[in-house]
Scaffold this active site. Sequence first.
Site, PDB file in Angstrom:
ATOM      1  N   TYR A   1      30.901 -30.388  13.546  1.00 57.62           N
ATOM      2  CA  TYR A   1      29.819 -29.821  12.447  1.00 57.62           C
ATOM      3  C   TYR A   1      28.393 -29.333  12.325  1.00 57.62           C
ATOM      4  O   TYR A   1      27.976 -29.939  13.561  1.00 57.62           O
ATOM      5  CB  TYR A   1      29.430 -31.541  11.703  1.00 57.62           C
ATOM      6  CG  TYR A   1      28.817 -31.099  10.930  1.00 57.62           C
ATOM      7  CD1 TYR A   1      28.992 -30.952   9.376  1.00 57.62           C
ATOM      8  CD2 TYR A   1      27.299 -32.411  11.359  1.00 57.62           C
ATOM      9  CE1 TYR A   1      27.531 -30.814   8.802  1.00 57.62           C
ATOM     10  CE2 TYR A   1      26.318 -31.782  10.524  1.00 57.62           C
ATOM     11  CZ  TYR A   1      26.386 -31.282   8.590  1.00 57.62           C
ATOM     12  OH  TYR A   1      25.782 -31.541   8.236  1.00 57.62           O
TER      13      TYR A   1
ATOM     14  N   ARG B   1      16.407 -29.406  12.384  1.00 55.69           N
ATOM     15  CA  ARG B   1      17.528 -29.559  12.254  1.00 55.69           C
ATOM     16  C   ARG B   1      18.344 -29.385  14.121  1.00 55.69           C
ATOM     17  O   ARG B   1      18.464 -28.288  13.646  1.00 55.69           O
ATOM     18  CB  ARG B   1      18.666 -30.517  11.316  1.00 55.69           C
ATOM     19  CG  ARG B   1      19.186 -30.937  11.423  1.00 55.69           C
ATOM     20  CD  ARG B   1      20.793 -31.408  10.276  1.00 55.69           C
ATOM     21  NE  ARG B   1      21.037 -30.715  10.631  1.00 55.69           N
ATOM     22  CZ  ARG B   1      22.281 -30.659   9.458  1.00 55.69           C
ATOM     23  NH1 ARG B   1      22.681 -31.293   8.598  1.00 55.69           N
ATOM     24  NH2 ARG B   1      23.866 -29.426   9.601  1.00 55.69           N
TER      25      ARG B   1
ATOM     26  N   GLU C   1      20.057 -38.886  12.105  1.00 61.75           N
ATOM     27  CA  GLU C   1      20.948 -38.905  10.518  1.00 61.75           C
ATOM     28  C   GLU C   1      22.759 -39.342  10.537  1.00 61.75           C
ATOM     29  O   GLU C   1      22.871 -38.882  11.720  1.00 61.75           O
ATOM     30  CB  GLU C   1      21.056 -37.753   9.694  1.00 61.75           C
ATOM     31  CG  GLU C   1      21.788 -37.975   8.061  1.00 61.75           C
ATOM     32  CD  GLU C   1      21.270 -36.099   8.055  1.00 61.75           C
ATOM     33  OE1 GLU C   1      20.987 -35.357   7.790  1.00 61.75           O
ATOM     34  OE2 GLU C   1      21.825 -35.902   6.830  1.00 61.75           O
TER      35      GLU C   1
ATOM     36  N   HIS D   1      26.702 -37.396  11.357  1.00 61.23           N
ATOM     37  CA  HIS D   1      27.758 -37.139  10.752  1.00 61.23           C
ATOM     38  C   HIS D   1      28.709 -38.573  10.878  1.00 61.23           C
ATOM     39  O   HIS D   1      29.970 -38.051  10.920  1.00 61.23           O
ATOM     40  CB  HIS D   1      27.836 -35.886  10.575  1.00 61.23           C
ATOM     41  CG  HIS D   1      28.498 -35.198   9.341  1.00 61.23           C
ATOM     42  ND1 HIS D   1      29.665 -35.278   8.785  1.00 61.23           N
ATOM     43  CD2 HIS D   1      27.653 -34.502   9.154  1.00 61.23           C
ATOM     44  CE1 HIS D   1      29.498 -34.466   7.597  1.00 61.23           C
ATOM     45  NE2 HIS D   1      28.218 -33.771   7.382  1.00 61.23           N
TER      46      HIS D   1
ATOM     47  N   ASP E   1      21.837 -34.575  12.842  1.00 59.87           N
ATOM     48  CA  ASP E   1      22.671 -35.593  12.381  1.00 59.87           C
ATOM     49  C   ASP E   1      23.856 -35.776  12.921  1.00 59.87           C
ATOM     50  O   ASP E   1      24.414 -35.005  13.796  1.00 59.87           O
ATOM     51  CB  ASP E   1      22.873 -34.699  11.193  1.00 59.87           C
ATOM     52  CG  ASP E   1      23.796 -34.669   9.382  1.00 59.87           C
ATOM     53  OD1 ASP E   1      24.263 -36.053   9.929  1.00 59.87           O
ATOM     54  OD2 ASP E   1      24.021 -34.381   8.566  1.00 59.87           O
TER      55      ASP E   1
ATOM     56  N   GLU F   1      15.470 -31.688   2.418  1.00 60.67           N
ATOM     57  CA  GLU F   1      16.158 -30.526   3.540  1.00 60.67           C
ATOM     58  C   GLU F   1      16.882 -29.824   2.502  1.00 60.67           C
ATOM     59  O   GLU F   1      16.434 -28.926   1.326  1.00 60.67           O
ATOM     60  CB  GLU F   1      17.577 -31.738   3.893  1.00 60.67           C
ATOM     61  CG  GLU F   1      18.746 -30.360   4.346  1.00 60.67           C
ATOM     62  CD  GLU F   1      19.986 -31.139   4.070  1.00 60.67           C
ATOM     63  OE1 GLU F   1      20.030 -32.367   3.606  1.00 60.67           O
ATOM     64  OE2 GLU F   1      21.189 -30.877   5.346  1.00 60.67           O
TER      65      GLU F   1
ATOM     66  N   TRP G   1      35.045 -37.507   9.431  1.00 59.57           N
ATOM     67  CA  TRP G   1      34.355 -36.342   9.676  1.00 59.57           C
ATOM     68  C   TRP G   1      32.343 -35.842   8.695  1.00 59.57           C
ATOM     69  O   TRP G   1      32.198 -36.331   8.278  1.00 59.57           O
ATOM     70  CB  TRP G   1      35.079 -34.764   8.664  1.00 59.57           C
ATOM     71  CG  TRP G   1      34.460 -33.511   9.102  1.00 59.57           C
ATOM     72  CD1 TRP G   1      34.713 -33.211  10.066  1.00 59.57           C
ATOM     73  CD2 TRP G   1      33.764 -33.021   8.119  1.00 59.57           C
ATOM     74  NE1 TRP G   1      34.012 -31.555  10.419  1.00 59.57           N
ATOM     75  CE2 TRP G   1      33.299 -31.935   8.976  1.00 59.57           C
ATOM     76  CE3 TRP G   1      32.850 -33.344   7.217  1.00 59.57           C
ATOM     77  CZ2 TRP G   1      32.702 -30.249   8.568  1.00 59.57           C
ATOM     78  CZ3 TRP G   1      31.528 -32.622   6.376  1.00 59.57           C
ATOM     79  CH2 TRP G   1      31.400 -31.324   7.348  1.00 59.57           C
TER      80      TRP G   1
ATOM     81  N   GLU H   1      23.634 -40.186   2.365  1.00 60.82           N
ATOM     82  CA  GLU H   1      23.622 -39.090   1.784  1.00 60.82           C
ATOM     83  C   GLU H   1      25.139 -38.735   1.263  1.00 60.82           C
ATOM     84  O   GLU H   1      25.706 -38.093   0.003  1.00 60.82           O
ATOM     85  CB  GLU H   1      23.598 -37.362   2.380  1.00 60.82           C
ATOM     86  CG  GLU H   1      24.967 -37.837   3.452  1.00 60.82           C
ATOM     87  CD  GLU H   1      24.863 -36.441   4.296  1.00 60.82           C
ATOM     88  OE1 GLU H   1      23.798 -35.939   5.179  1.00 60.82           O
ATOM     89  OE2 GLU H   1      25.913 -35.490   5.100  1.00 60.82           O
TER      90      GLU H   1
ATOM     91  N   ARG I   1      18.759 -41.143   2.699  1.00 57.66           N
ATOM     92  CA  ARG I   1      18.822 -39.416   2.278  1.00 57.66           C
ATOM     93  C   ARG I   1      19.700 -39.365   1.099  1.00 57.66           C
ATOM     94  O   ARG I   1      20.588 -38.362   0.428  1.00 57.66           O
ATOM     95  CB  ARG I   1      20.228 -39.276   3.690  1.00 57.66           C
ATOM     96  CG  ARG I   1      19.669 -39.183   4.396  1.00 57.66           C
ATOM     97  CD  ARG I   1      18.699 -38.143   4.587  1.00 57.66           C
ATOM     98  NE  ARG I   1      19.329 -37.023   4.874  1.00 57.66           N
ATOM     99  CZ  ARG I   1      19.245 -36.145   4.857  1.00 57.66           C
ATOM    100  NH1 ARG I   1      18.537 -35.362   3.585  1.00 57.66           N
ATOM    101  NH2 ARG I   1      20.414 -35.020   5.040  1.00 57.66           N
TER     102      ARG I   1
HETATM  103  O1  EZ4 Z   1      27.932 -31.869   5.391  1.00 54.28           O
HETATM  104  O2  EZ4 Z   1      26.989 -31.631   2.326  1.00 54.28           O
HETATM  105  O3  EZ4 Z   1      22.897 -33.519   6.175  1.00 54.28           O
HETATM  106  N1  EZ4 Z   1      23.298 -32.580   5.579  1.00 54.28           N
HETATM  107  C1  EZ4 Z   1      24.786 -32.955   5.934  1.00 54.28           C
HETATM  108  C2  EZ4 Z   1      25.616 -31.902   4.966  1.00 54.28           C
HETATM  109  C3  EZ4 Z   1      26.449 -32.194   4.264  1.00 54.28           C
HETATM  110  C4  EZ4 Z   1      27.413 -31.706   3.141  1.00 54.28           C
HETATM  111  C5  EZ4 Z   1      29.113 -32.223   2.747  1.00 54.28           C
HETATM  112  O4  EZ4 Z   1      29.222 -32.096   1.489  1.00 54.28           O
HETATM  113  O5  EZ4 Z   1      25.410 -33.457   5.862  1.00 54.28           O
HETATM  114  O6  EZ4 Z   1      25.287 -30.493   5.874  1.00 54.28           O
HETATM  115 CO    CO Z   2      23.852 -35.556   6.839  1.00 56.27          CO
END
Ligand code: EZ4
Ligand code: CO
Length: 409
Positions: A159, A147, A243, A219, A217, A346, A409, A269, A290
């Site tokens: 992030y 990643r 992702e 996010h 990701d 992951e 976030w 996730e 996920r």
């Molecule tokens: O930000 O699990 O793909 N993985 C992620 C993680 C999340 C954390 C948040 O608790 O996006 O790093």
């Molecule tokens: Co993620």
Amino acid sequence: MKIVAADVIVSSPDRNFVTLKITTEDGITGLGDGTLNGRELSVASYLRDHVVPLLIGRDAHRIEDAWQFLYRSAYWRRGPVTMAAIAAVDVALWDIKAKAAGMPLYQLLGGASRTGIMAYGHASGRDLPELFDSIRAHLDQGYRSIRVQTSVPGINAVYGVAAQPSTDGKRYDYEPAQRTPLPAEEDWDTRAYLRHLPGVFEAVRNEFGPELPLLHDGHHRMTPIQAAKLGKALEPYDLFWLEDCTPAENQEALRLVRQHTTTPLAIGEVFNTVWDYQTLIREQLIDYVRSAVTHTGGITAMRKLLDFAAQYQIKSGIHGPTDISPVGMAAALHLDLAIHNFGIQEYMRHGSLTNEVFRQSFSFTDGYLHPGEQPGIGVELDEEAAARFPYQPAYLPFNRLQDGTVHDW
Ligand code: EZ4
Ligand code: CO
């Protein structure tokens, strides 16, 4: 086989973890992970105050019945706290059943469908040289899928990007939760991100060649049309997946993204039941699921979710950051090994203190994970070690845009 005790252990080696330990009348114990990053104590209370009293005296072998009882008798459906608590019970009961059978859990799930579990690691850098170093460090550790997260000019903290480089081969990963009494404030600018990211992937492809599977990701930060634009812009770099391109609680948004790009999409996730995926799976709007075993009701619910996904050629991409404990990770590995529609796992790796508290039998060799052959899920909790690391408040950061607006976030 009656349950005689259930204990909730909250500990903080490297970071906070919530572990449920169930003990049966014949002395078999099982472990389940109920860690919910930044909201750990709410799951601990849900378990201690409302679930443990219901478990005493129940037959540990009746896993499906326990799951249905905890889900339906609460009356209030779904949600991350409830589903993490149910997951902790479910995984602990599977651990017990597999120990009683004298088999590693994956045997009870149908046996191995593969010899190893392809894992991806998290490379990141504040600039290209740092990012290339991080990718090389992951390749040296054996990772065969990576990643890629990068800083963006004009944004202070992004992030997924480690705040310092790895030096002298010393491990340094990005850990999103910070041991602060209040969530840290970060900044965000989607247009700057969209301008910067394709060039980074072009540089990574030029440096590392076309074969290496690369992931990214988003996010949850983009609108559907922004996500569509990014997916299209990244097509030349052949991502394994993009992702969380949007905050996908609006499942229909993915229709728009899908119409514009062939970049594979991974989502889920932050989801906790099959209902969060109904449109996504039935309309084939994603390519990878996920969810974490820890956040989605355990092995019992994840198996049903992934079997539903399999009918649409959608594969697993089980969430495995450091905020999933070694117990939750081991549970995921048994499922990964057994299901047919495995995609990728992951794997961020835990720190040394965490490994003191949780003794694990899973292995990572040449990029492939394996849960090991110990009866059960293969993780033991050192309770004395756990007691040395009491809970410490820690929170995930949050974002504000330049004008002060709170952003995903
Ligand atoms: O930000 O699990 O793909 N993985 C992620 C993680 C999340 C954390 C948040 O608790 O996006 O790093
Ligand atoms: Co993620």
